[in-house]
Every structure is written in C-alpha cells, then in structure tokens.
Design an enzyme around this catalytic site. Structure first.
Site, PDB file in Angstrom:
ATOM      1  N   ARG A  12     -16.710   9.652  -1.393  1.00 45.97           N
ATOM      2  CA  ARG A  12     -17.309   8.544  -2.127  1.00 45.97           C
ATOM      3  C   ARG A  12     -16.930   7.226  -1.449  1.00 45.97           C
ATOM      4  O   ARG A  12     -15.744   6.879  -1.354  1.00 45.97           O
ATOM      5  CB  ARG A  12     -16.822   8.561  -3.579  1.00 45.97           C
ATOM      6  CG  ARG A  12     -17.415   7.461  -4.448  1.00 45.97           C
ATOM      7  CD  ARG A  12     -17.000   7.645  -5.906  1.00 45.97           C
ATOM      8  NE  ARG A  12     -17.519   6.582  -6.739  1.00 45.97           N
ATOM      9  CZ  ARG A  12     -16.858   5.457  -7.023  1.00 45.97           C
ATOM     10  NH1 ARG A  12     -15.631   5.273  -6.531  1.00 45.97           N
ATOM     11  NH2 ARG A  12     -17.406   4.519  -7.792  1.00 45.97           N
ATOM     12  N   ASN A  70       0.416   5.771  -0.071  1.00 38.47           N
ATOM     13  CA  ASN A  70      -0.415   6.969  -0.135  1.00 38.47           C
ATOM     14  C   ASN A  70       0.485   8.175   0.088  1.00 38.47           C
ATOM     15  O   ASN A  70       1.270   8.200   1.039  1.00 38.47           O
ATOM     16  CB  ASN A  70      -1.518   6.946   0.928  1.00 38.47           C
ATOM     17  CG  ASN A  70      -2.251   8.278   1.020  1.00 38.47           C
ATOM     18  OD1 ASN A  70      -1.893   9.146   1.815  1.00 38.47           O
ATOM     19  ND2 ASN A  70      -3.262   8.437   0.205  1.00 38.47           N
ATOM     20  N   HIS A 122       0.849  -1.189   0.000  1.00 37.22           N
ATOM     21  CA  HIS A 122       0.000   0.000   0.000  1.00 37.22           C
ATOM     22  C   HIS A 122       0.880   1.233   0.000  1.00 37.22           C
ATOM     23  O   HIS A 122       1.929   1.265   0.649  1.00 37.22           O
ATOM     24  CB  HIS A 122      -0.885   0.008   1.262  1.00 37.22           C
ATOM     25  CG  HIS A 122      -1.394   1.370   1.641  1.00 37.22           C
ATOM     26  ND1 HIS A 122      -0.738   2.171   2.567  1.00 37.22           N
ATOM     27  CD2 HIS A 122      -2.458   2.084   1.212  1.00 37.22           C
ATOM     28  CE1 HIS A 122      -1.392   3.305   2.694  1.00 37.22           C
ATOM     29  NE2 HIS A 122      -2.433   3.290   1.889  1.00 37.22           N
TER      30      HIS A 122
END
Length: 260
Positions: free
Chosen positions: A220, A72, A70
């Site tokens: 979202r 970010n 992962h």
C-alpha cells in the site's frame, strides 16, 4: 495511523504490517543484507513464499530544535525454513545538542549491553553505514542502532531484544522532544530543517530497504511513504556558513561521531 498538523509534531505515524504471499527474488534481496543467500535453491525467476511482520514509527516535530525519530523492528521467514530479525532506532536532528545525543545513544547502549556487550558498537556502526546518503557523502541523521539478518541465537532471544528496543523509544526520545518543543527559532532555522528533511526524503526514496521492499512487493503506497515528512525543501548548491551551527552538524553528518 498518521497524525498531521499537531501542536508538537508536524507529522507522525505508526504502522503495524503483517504480510505474506510470494515475492520476486529481487524483493528478497532488497529486504535483507544477505538477500542472495536467502534465495538459494530457487530457480531463476521463481518467486519466494514468505511471511513478514513489522512495527514502525516516524515522528517529525514542528520545532527545528527537536529531532526527528524513526524506528522499525521486523521479522521475516520463508517457506524454505529461513528466518531472521532486523530493525533499529535512529535520530535525525537539524541542530546538534550533544547532551541529547549522549542521552539517546546512552539509552540504547544500556539496552544493547543487557543482551550482548558487542551489540552497541556493532549496531551503532551499522546504523552509521546504513543511513548514509551515498550520493551526498553524508548520513541522514546522527544514527542510533541498526541490525539485520539476526538469527544466530534462538528466536525468543532475538524477539526479546527487539521488544526491549521498542520499549526504549519513549525514554530515549520523548525527553528530548519535551526539552525542545517550545524553543524559539528563526525562519532561517526552519528553512534549514526543511533542507535536512529534503535529505531525509532522498534517503528514503533511494536507499531505504523497507521502502524498496514495499514497492517491489506491491504494498500500500500510503503506508510505504508514511515516513516522509509533510514538507521538505531543496536549494541549489546550498552550503552553511563556516562556523555556524548548521556547519557543525553537517560535519557530524559527514564524519560520524561517538556519543557514549
């Protein structure tokens, strides 16, 4: 963008977010290590005008011998003139291959050292602490780097570091997946991978800063939950057999190790 049911990756996704508007002060507190400071000067209940952008990805391989990865990297600013960078890249194996961990961590140490020799030890420790599943007393995976609230240098310097970290994802991670994507594995090893993915879900839904921020700002839902694995498993009071490979990596989850 989400890939499902691939030959190598059971689920993989990449998301680019650019958001702006007003957010509750509690959302700001969830988004950063020093959230309280970021809201100085605002009245209680007053919303915070903000701009944020981020690039994130998560890769969940099908083979339990290949680790999840992962990353970010993000930038925040408020109308009050406060700005900061944050992010990181981390790896979550189900089985421990020490050479792989030395390669992954070594790649990010090289990136960090090129910008600041204090970065890797600081950000590696930060990752071990941030990715702790507190109610389990263990980490989600075997770390990497993590940082937040970075604004002590000029913006271009922080952006250059984040860019180099993103550029390091492929050399740090892809060789490990290529090495293990076709390894033989048993149904029991697949079940252990699913148990570890259950831990991944627990961390993301309870502690992950980006997930909490997205939920508090009305983002979202499908994008916010993109990082979750396609399948996961829980068993009541499961403990791996002493001396097993599963017990070995669980020890590394409970007591973070140094890899380089």
């Amino acid at each position: 963008m989400v890939l499902k049911e691939g030959g190598v990756f059971e689920k993989a996704g990449c998301s680019l977010s650019v958001v702006y508007g007003e957010m509750p002060q509690e959302a700001l507190a969830a988004a950063t290590e020093r959230g309280v400071d970021r809201a100085k000067g605002l009245k209680p209940g007053e919303k915070v005008p903000f701009f944020a952008c981020g690039l994130s990805s998560v890769m969940h391989p099908r083979n339990p011998m290949a680790p999840t990865m992962h990353f970010n990297y993000r930038y925040f600013e408020t109308d009050g003139g406060v700005w900061w960078f944050g992010g990181g890249t981390d790896i979550t194996p189900s089985y421990l291959f020490e050479d792989d961990m030395r390669h992954f961590h070594g790649t990010y140490k090289e990136v960090c050292d090129a910008h600041d020799p204090e970065y890797y030890p600081k950000f590696k420790k930060w990752a071990d602490e941030y990715f702790t599943i507190k109610h389990r007393g263990e980490t989600r995976g075997l770390g990497g780097i993590f940082f937040d609230d970075q604004n002590d240098k000029d913006r271009d310097a922080h952006f250059a570091f984040s860019k180099d970290c993103v550029d390091a994802v492929v050399p740090a991670y892809v060789p490990i997946v290529a090495k293990h994507k076709d390894d033989a594995f048993t149904p029991d090893q697949k079940a252990w991978q699913q148990l570890r993915r259950g831990r991944y879900v627990e961390f993301n839904l309870v502690y992950d800063r980006g997930t909490v921020f997205g939920l508090k700002t009305g983002g979202r839902i499908e994008s916010i939950l993109m990082s979750l694995p396609e399948t996961a498993r829980w068993e009541y009071c499961h403990e791996p057999a002493p001396g097993s490979p599963e017990a070995d990596i669980l020890d590394a989850f409970k007591t973070p190790r140094e890899w380089v």
